[in-house]
Design a protein around this motif. Sequence first.
Motif: not given
Lengths: 185, 185
Positions: A167-169, A179-182, B162-164, B177-178
């Motif tokens: 999905s997209i934001h 949408t990134g990492d779970t 960054d990721e955080q 989700f990130a």
Amino acid sequence: MNQRVIVPLPKAFRLLNHGPTVLVSSAHAGRRNVMAAAWSMPLDFDPPKVAVVIDKSTLTRELVEASGEFVLSVPSRQQAALTLAVGTQSGREIDKFSIVGAGGTAASLVGAPLIDGCLAWLECRVIAEPHIQQNYDLFLAEVVAAWADPAVFSNGRWHFPDEQRRSIHYQAGGSFFATGDTFEV
Amino acid sequence: MNQRVIVPLPKAFRLLNHGPTVLVSSAHAGRRNVMAAAWSMPLDFDPPKVAVVIDKSTLTRELVEASGEFVLSVPSRQQAALTLAVGTQSGREIDKFSIVGAGGTAASLVGAPLIDGCLAWLECRVIAEPHIQQNYDLFLAEVVAAWADPAVFSNGRWHFPDEQRRSIHYQAGGSFFATGDTFEV
């Protein structure tokens, strides 16, 4: 159209819980339209309800008010350019179904179509609240049926299989986030 | 508290445009609270308005109704465990500011505090709509001031370094989700 399975209504809120950009499709008396909306959210679990902002200037607004129905389809990253196009052009000037590539697939309980190639679909009936519709362009609706592509959503959870089927934001000016990492906490 | 610069009000909607989970802080008559909300969205550009769902059972609901104010803070992935904790425990039982690590920083125009360590903050005044508050737990509010950490948001755009330091999107059962890749179409 990609594969499609029904989502139990008490889990339907999870299709929008993470705030994706959606496509709003509508139909009334032989006319139909589709637009993009960045501003939608779940409103209740069971029966599921949603809220979505639909501007007064749009053809979608006219068709939603006339029919009392709409469909929210959750587009994928592959559909981002299409999403931007139906979000920036008016259905008063062109048939935007030429942009989404087809007329869509018939929904089960409402007249508006499901947009082909999307990740999930919510069939919605407007809960009439004329004051907030008029003053804030805000529409509340009950989700009467929900569907998802089982490659990306099953057992009440999203599980995106690759970079394109996410999905997209929408941010602004043609810029989106995927949408990134779970992650679990 | 991390660095913080003001966001011009016509750009404030972009802080929520992509559907992040937020923290809702509130204060009234010497009491205060903070909870998580997955269901919020922008409602208008300028003056900026937002919509957020606040359940009747919550202490936040009591404080927001009494004060007519709240703050939405956008937490980072680093704050996901804290977000889940303030979303699952009640301010009637514990002081949830012990979870967020401090009392927060004073806002400029409302009594509720900005939550330290977040990515952005929106100071909000409720637009009284008792019917939808009562029937749908839905609160509309005007954003009267907005702030962001310039390391992650400037010139009206998010740019996660960054990721955080990314916003987060709640799914269910401790799973988030990130916010993912930025892409342009």
